[in-house]
Design a protein around this motif. Structure first.
Motif: not given
Length: 71
Positions: A36-63
């Motif tokens: 539920l974590g990322l789903s809830i975060v996305r809903q909160l971001v959208w509710k505040n007229k924001g956008e959420i995205s990410f970049k990820s590299k296997v073995g190196a992490g995520t932003v």
């Protein structure tokens, strides 16, 4: 815009999981997570007229990038 970046140095998100990470109840943690974590975060971001995205590299992490309009 106001931009917030949250970065980790974990395992990264495999390509075959990236389309689903914001889905409610989707988890790769087995019984340790509810999925539920990322789903809830996305809903909160959208509710505040924001956008959420990410970049990820296997073995190196995520932003996660959160962008909100300036007040």
């Amino acid at each position: 815009k106001v931009r917030v970046e949250i970065e980790d140095t974990g395992k990264g998100i495999p390509e075959d999981k990236r389309q689903r990470i914001f889905e409610p109840f989707f988890t790769t943690k087995g019984v340790k997570g509810t999925g539920l974590g990322l789903s809830i975060v996305r809903q909160l971001v959208w509710k505040n007229k924001g956008e959420i995205s990410f970049k990820s590299k296997v073995g190196a992490g995520t932003v996660f990038i959160l962008e909100f309009p300036k007040a």
